[in-house]
Design an enzyme around this catalytic site. Structure first.
Site, short mmCIF file in Angstrom:
data_model
loop_
_atom_site.label_atom_id
_atom_site.label_comp_id
_atom_site.label_asym_id
_atom_site.label_seq_id
_atom_site.Cartn_x
_atom_site.Cartn_y
_atom_site.Cartn_z
N GLU A 30 -3.36 24.59 -6.47
CA GLU A 30 -2.33 23.61 -6.13
C GLU A 30 -1.34 24.30 -5.21
O GLU A 30 -0.56 25.14 -5.65
CB GLU A 30 -1.64 23.10 -7.40
CG GLU A 30 -2.57 22.52 -8.45
CD GLU A 30 -3.21 21.22 -8.03
OE1 GLU A 30 -2.88 20.71 -6.94
OE2 GLU A 30 -4.05 20.70 -8.77
N CYS A 60 7.07 20.51 -5.13
CA CYS A 60 5.93 20.62 -4.21
C CYS A 60 5.54 19.29 -3.59
O CYS A 60 4.89 19.27 -2.53
CB CYS A 60 4.74 21.24 -4.92
SG CYS A 60 4.11 20.27 -6.31
#
Length: 463
Positions: free
Chosen positions: A211, A243
């Site tokens: 990720e 993020c």
């Protein structure tokens, strides 16, 4: 390192036992929910210590309630997820045999978690891994030492170390962690470290979930107050240290001034000095953000602080939310994921131009489309690729426990959370149980008689 190896070997031995039952797995998930709810105050204190300022309400929603909610959702769905998935078996070949995909634990799994959501992005994947029946070791970030130490203590108070454990340490430990022969490893963080993790994992053929974040665009077709509120409000969450926060905006050139005016009116004059404004995690991260702003100013960009007279507070590492208008693509803030309260606003003259701009870069983790026209929204979604997406809001794809979460291309690969997370950390084993009246003998030599009859019949049907 000795503790890490000892824990890893203990978990490998424990993984040889029969897989946890459904009831046992649901109990484990319930223990996580109870753990975070019981430690809410300790979690709030740790987050405030690490970030200098971190709103208690935000901590409660993201680090406590989101974890407990994901655990509750998984407990509810797990019986169906664990059921074998029947697959067709051609009776001409297999007779009455049955075939199915059965989900079994992979074994010992590892989590390298980031600093921005130190509990959510450690315990959320832990929920997936325990739902799949695995043993788990977690390496949290060294940038949030108070939260990492608390996570270690909470887990030690809740689970046996051969089931779940947390190891804390410096950069050396972080580099060694992915070199162990994991049955699956999850890394959440930046792409540069992600490449190092992937190289280390490859030496053991370790399955990997990455990720990695990226440059998340917000494509605006029509500027209005609610659109600006969603984008600017989304960027203000945790001072942009998310993020899936909008990283930059693409706005029609004719509406850029209106976008700026609405953004100014949305941000309160004293916001960056209020307890609702999160501090930047470290001095190094703060200095990086300030260097990006200085570079933009030196290049001649128009830089707009949305709070009149607001200044940088080094004591609490807080920066007022700042817009940068039409920055050149070679500037750092357009080449790097910003991860802070800076929002570049790029203008375009046609929607095709905006879509082409997004597609010319790496695939983002999140993509956001703002338009009152559902047909236009669908068109943008169909012509772009991203890990996740939202229409007329930002980051909601990261808050729903039913949606698998992950990237595409440079923003990562693999999924955690939801049924996708359960399957990501399970071994999907195809199982056939032989029945009667099959033609399996046709495959056994010598190849005459039945084998020839099968071949003749198959090719005769083609004619």
């Amino acid at each position: 390192m000795d503790d890490l190896r000892s824990l890893f070997e203990a978990q490998r031995r424990a993984a040889r036992r029969p897989a946890p039952t459904l009831d046992e797995r649901r109990d484990h998930l319930g223990m996580i929910a109870e753990m975070v709810m019981a430690n809410r105050t300790r979690i709030e204190r740790a987050m405030s210590e690490d970030f200098a300022v971190h709103p208690e309400q935000l901590t409660a929603m993201t680090e406590v309630l989101a974890v407990a909610g994901q655990a509750a959702y998984t407990i509810e769905q797990l019986p169906g997820w664990m059921e074998p998935d029947p697959r067709p078996a051609d009776p001409a070949l297999a007779g009455t045999a049955t075939a199915a995909i059965e989900y079994q634990p992979k074994g010992v799994t590892g989590i390298i978690s980031p600093w921005n959501f130190p509990f959510l992005l450690s315990l959320g994947p832990l929920i997936d891994m325990l739902a799949a029946g695995n043993r788990v070791l977690i390496k949290p970030s060294e940038h949030t030492p108070a939260s990492s130490a608390l996570l270690r203590d909470m887990v030690a108070e809740t689970f046996a170390p051969d089931h779940v454990a947390v190891v804390t340490g410096d950069l050396q430990l972080a580099r060694q962690f992915p070199t162990l022969p994991w049955d699956h490893l999850l890394y959440t963080g930046n792409a540069a470290v992600g490449r190092e993790v992937a190289l280390a994992a490859a030496r053991n053929l370790t399955p990997l979930t990455l990720e990695l974040g990226g440059k998340n665009p917000a494509i605006v077709e029509v500027v209005d107050a609610e659109t600006v509120a969603q984008i600017v409000g989304g960027k203000m969450v945790k001072s942009g240290q998310v993020c899936i926060a909008p990283d930059y905006c693409l706005v029609p050139a004719a509406q850029a001034a209106e976008f700026v005016d609405l953004a100014r009116s949305y941000v309160a004059d004293d916001y960056s000095r209020s307890p609702d404004c999160t501090g930047i995690v470290t001095d190094r991260h703060l200095d990086r953000l300030l260097a990006l702003l200085d570079e933009a100013k030196d290049s001649g960009c128009e830089v707009i602080t949305l709070e009149p007279g607001a200044e940088i507070d080094r004591a609490t590492r807080r920066i007022p939310l700042t817009l940068v208008l039409d920055p050149d693509d070679d500037l750092g803030l357009m080449r790097e994921e910003i991860f802070g309260p800076i929002l570049p606003v790029k203008t375009y003259t046609s929607l095709d131009e905006a879509i082409d701009y997004v597609n010319a870069g790496d695939r983002p983790l999140g993509l956001y489309v703002f338009t009152p026209d559902a047909t236009i929204a669908r068109d943008v979604l169909d012509r772009t690729i991203s890990g996740g997406a939202c229409v007329n809001t930002c980051a909601l794809q990261g808050a729903l426990p039913s949606l698998g979460f992950g990237g595409s291309g440079a923003s990562g690969y693999g999924r955690h959370r939801g049924v996708e997370g359960f399957r990501e950390f399970s071994n999907a084993r195809g199982v056939v149980i032989r029945g009667e009246n099959d033609a399996l003998a046709a495959f056994h030599p010598p190849y005459s008689g039945l084998a020839q009859a099968v071949v003749t019949a198959a090719f005769s049907q083609e004619r």
